[in-house]
Design a protein around this motif. Structure first.
Motif, PDB file in Angstrom:
ATOM      1  N   VAL A  23      -4.532   5.988  -0.782  1.00  0.00           N
ATOM      2  CA  VAL A  23      -3.519   4.947  -0.570  1.00  0.00           C
ATOM      3  C   VAL A  23      -3.861   3.768  -1.476  1.00  0.00           C
ATOM      4  O   VAL A  23      -4.903   3.134  -1.329  1.00  0.00           O
ATOM      5  N   LEU A  24      -2.972   3.489  -2.424  1.00  0.00           N
ATOM      6  CA  LEU A  24      -3.220   2.498  -3.463  1.00  0.00           C
ATOM      7  C   LEU A  24      -2.535   1.172  -3.158  1.00  0.00           C
ATOM      8  O   LEU A  24      -1.490   1.144  -2.497  1.00  0.00           O
ATOM      9  N   LEU A  25      -3.100   0.094  -3.666  1.00  0.00           N
ATOM     10  CA  LEU A  25      -2.468  -1.223  -3.579  1.00  0.00           C
ATOM     11  C   LEU A  25      -1.773  -1.497  -4.905  1.00  0.00           C
ATOM     12  O   LEU A  25      -2.399  -1.471  -5.974  1.00  0.00           O
ATOM     13  N   LEU A  26      -0.452  -1.742  -4.848  1.00  0.00           N
ATOM     14  CA  LEU A  26       0.345  -1.967  -6.056  1.00  0.00           C
ATOM     15  C   LEU A  26       1.035  -3.316  -6.002  1.00  0.00           C
ATOM     16  O   LEU A  26       1.256  -3.888  -4.931  1.00  0.00           O
ATOM     17  N   ASP A  27       1.436  -3.802  -7.202  1.00  0.00           N
ATOM     18  CA  ASP A  27       2.271  -4.994  -7.264  1.00  0.00           C
ATOM     19  C   ASP A  27       3.706  -4.600  -7.619  1.00  0.00           C
ATOM     20  O   ASP A  27       4.029  -3.409  -7.712  1.00  0.00           O
ATOM     21  N   GLY A  29      -9.897   2.756  -9.836  1.00  0.00           N
ATOM     22  CA  GLY A  29      -9.728   4.061  -9.209  1.00  0.00           C
ATOM     23  C   GLY A  29      -9.072   5.033 -10.163  1.00  0.00           C
ATOM     24  O   GLY A  29      -8.397   4.625 -11.118  1.00  0.00           O
ATOM     25  N   PRO A  30      -9.232   6.339  -9.912  1.00  0.00           N
ATOM     26  CA  PRO A  30      -8.723   7.347 -10.846  1.00  0.00           C
ATOM     27  C   PRO A  30      -7.278   7.765 -10.598  1.00  0.00           C
ATOM     28  O   PRO A  30      -6.718   8.516 -11.387  1.00  0.00           O
ATOM     29  N   TYR A  31      -6.678   7.281  -9.507  1.00  0.00           N
ATOM     30  CA  TYR A  31      -5.397   7.839  -9.094  1.00  0.00           C
ATOM     31  C   TYR A  31      -4.203   7.023  -9.585  1.00  0.00           C
ATOM     32  O   TYR A  31      -4.299   5.816  -9.821  1.00  0.00           O
ATOM     33  N   LYS A  32      -3.062   7.726  -9.681  1.00  0.00           N
ATOM     34  CA  LYS A  32      -1.793   7.096 -10.049  1.00  0.00           C
ATOM     35  C   LYS A  32      -0.900   7.007  -8.817  1.00  0.00           C
ATOM     36  O   LYS A  32      -0.982   7.844  -7.926  1.00  0.00           O
ATOM     37  N   PRO A  33      -0.009   6.011  -8.773  1.00  0.00           N
ATOM     38  CA  PRO A  33       0.905   5.909  -7.633  1.00  0.00           C
ATOM     39  C   PRO A  33       1.973   6.980  -7.667  1.00  0.00           C
ATOM     40  O   PRO A  33       2.195   7.637  -8.686  1.00  0.00           O
ATOM     41  N   SER A  34       2.639   7.162  -6.554  1.00  0.00           N
ATOM     42  CA  SER A  34       3.750   8.096  -6.473  1.00  0.00           C
ATOM     43  C   SER A  34       4.760   7.822  -7.574  1.00  0.00           C
ATOM     44  O   SER A  34       5.036   6.672  -7.922  1.00  0.00           O
ATOM     45  N   ALA A  35       5.338   8.886  -8.116  1.00  0.00           N
ATOM     46  CA  ALA A  35       6.345   8.741  -9.166  1.00  0.00           C
ATOM     47  C   ALA A  35       7.581   8.005  -8.669  1.00  0.00           C
ATOM     48  O   ALA A  35       8.339   7.441  -9.464  1.00  0.00           O
ATOM     49  N   ALA A  51       0.855  -1.182   0.000  1.00  0.00           N
ATOM     50  CA  ALA A  51       0.000   0.000   0.000  1.00  0.00           C
ATOM     51  C   ALA A  51       0.893   1.234   0.000  1.00  0.00           C
ATOM     52  O   ALA A  51       1.814   1.330   0.821  1.00  0.00           O
ATOM     53  N   ILE A  52       0.627   2.192  -0.900  1.00  0.00           N
ATOM     54  CA  ILE A  52       1.491   3.366  -1.016  1.00  0.00           C
ATOM     55  C   ILE A  52       0.644   4.601  -1.340  1.00  0.00           C
ATOM     56  O   ILE A  52      -0.415   4.504  -1.975  1.00  0.00           O
ATOM     57  N   THR A  53       1.109   5.745  -0.892  1.00  0.00           N
ATOM     58  CA  THR A  53       0.413   6.997  -1.155  1.00  0.00           C
ATOM     59  C   THR A  53       0.384   7.292  -2.652  1.00  0.00           C
ATOM     60  O   THR A  53       1.337   7.029  -3.370  1.00  0.00           O
ATOM     61  N   ARG A  54      -0.718   7.864  -3.088  1.00  0.00           N
ATOM     62  CA  ARG A  54      -0.864   8.204  -4.502  1.00  0.00           C
ATOM     63  C   ARG A  54      -0.092   9.477  -4.836  1.00  0.00           C
ATOM     64  O   ARG A  54       0.296  10.256  -3.958  1.00  0.00           O
ATOM     65  N   SER A  55       0.120   9.710  -6.086  1.00  0.00           N
ATOM     66  CA  SER A  55       0.794  10.910  -6.560  1.00  0.00           C
ATOM     67  C   SER A  55      -0.057  12.144  -6.281  1.00  0.00           C
ATOM     68  O   SER A  55      -1.270  12.148  -6.514  1.00  0.00           O
ATOM     69  N   GLY A  56       0.578  13.200  -5.757  1.00  0.00           N
ATOM     70  CA  GLY A  56      -0.082  14.484  -5.585  1.00  0.00           C
ATOM     71  C   GLY A  56      -0.969  14.628  -4.374  1.00  0.00           C
ATOM     72  O   GLY A  56      -1.608  15.667  -4.205  1.00  0.00           O
ATOM     73  N   ALA A  57      -1.026  13.639  -3.505  1.00  0.00           N
ATOM     74  CA  ALA A  57      -1.903  13.718  -2.334  1.00  0.00           C
ATOM     75  C   ALA A  57      -1.285  14.593  -1.250  1.00  0.00           C
ATOM     76  O   ALA A  57      -0.074  14.566  -1.022  1.00  0.00           O
ATOM     77  N   ASP A  58      -2.117  15.354  -0.570  1.00  0.00           N
ATOM     78  CA  ASP A  58      -1.692  16.105   0.608  1.00  0.00           C
ATOM     79  C   ASP A  58      -1.576  15.119   1.756  1.00  0.00           C
ATOM     80  O   ASP A  58      -2.571  14.582   2.240  1.00  0.00           O
TER      81      ASP A  58
END
Length: 210
Positions: free
Chosen positions: A59-63, A72-78, A43-50
């Motif tokens: 907070v997104l779930l990534l592999d 969902g509409p959001y992208k993960p942190s760069a 689980a990681i914070t999305r890009s651009g979140a305060d």
């Protein structure tokens, strides 16, 4: 291992703590908690979140390929590349990345050396060093614009016995087996960066020190 919901809650708690210290200015930084080992998911914070006002959907779930699991509409942190590289190297449970004045100053001051060296300070115990007169070297890597290259650089410089890496004029990555461990390591490194910088200034201004 935590569930995704549990990991998301811990990410938000870590973000609130770091934001309360002023360590996540202007939506900077990123924080993650591992959900599974094989396959790797986290689980990681999305890009651009305060980070001071995170919502569960931030907070997104990534592999391991940085693909978002679910809709969902959001992208993960760069800078997710760095998290993946550290999870794969250390099999750790949580990673925190913040931007502060003192870790930036320390990384600039000692960039040519390639590390910040701390000798005999009490707080290195928080990093697992209990020996008398312990010496800890916190690595410094260049702030590569190519984020895949940055991930490789951080992972290559990272050491099992010093759970943090400074990125020059950027910030610090710290990690641990649990979110609490990652937070403790981050607090210790932040204190030691401030100490190292202020000690340098004190020695430069007073021949009585050292």
């Amino acid at each position: 291992m935590p569930t995704y919901d549990e990991a998301r809650t811990r990410v938000i708690e870590l973000a609130q703590f770091a934001a309360s210290r002023g360590w996540l200015p202007a939506t900077s930084g990123n924080l993650s908690v591992r959900v599974s080992h094989t396959p790797l998911t986290f689980a990681i914070t999305r890009s651009g979140a305060d980070k001071a006002r995170l919502r569960p959907e931030d907070v997104l779930l990534l592999d391991a390929d940085m693909r978002v699991q679910g809709e969902g509409p959001y992208k993960p942190s760069a800078e997710t590349t760095v998290h993946v590289a550290l999870y794969q190297k250390f099999d750790c449970g949580s990673i925190v990345h913040v931007h502060t004045v003192y870790n930036n100053l320390a990384s600039e001051l000692y960039a040519d050396r390639g590390f910040v060296e701390i000798r005999g300070h009490e707080l290195v115990k928080a990093l697992g060093h209990w020996e008398e007169d312990a010496v800890v070297r916190i690595p410094i890597v260049p702030n590569w614009a190519d984020l895949k290259r940055l991930g490789w650089a951080v992972a290559e410089a990272a050491q099992a016995d010093v759970p943090a890496v400074l990125v020059r004029a950027h910030g610090v990555y710290a990690w641990g087996d649990t979110p609490d461990d990652a937070r403790r390591h981050l607090e210790a490194v932040e204190f030691l960066c401030e100490y190292a910088y202020k000690l340098h200034l004190a020695r430069a201004g007073s021949p009585m020190i050292g």
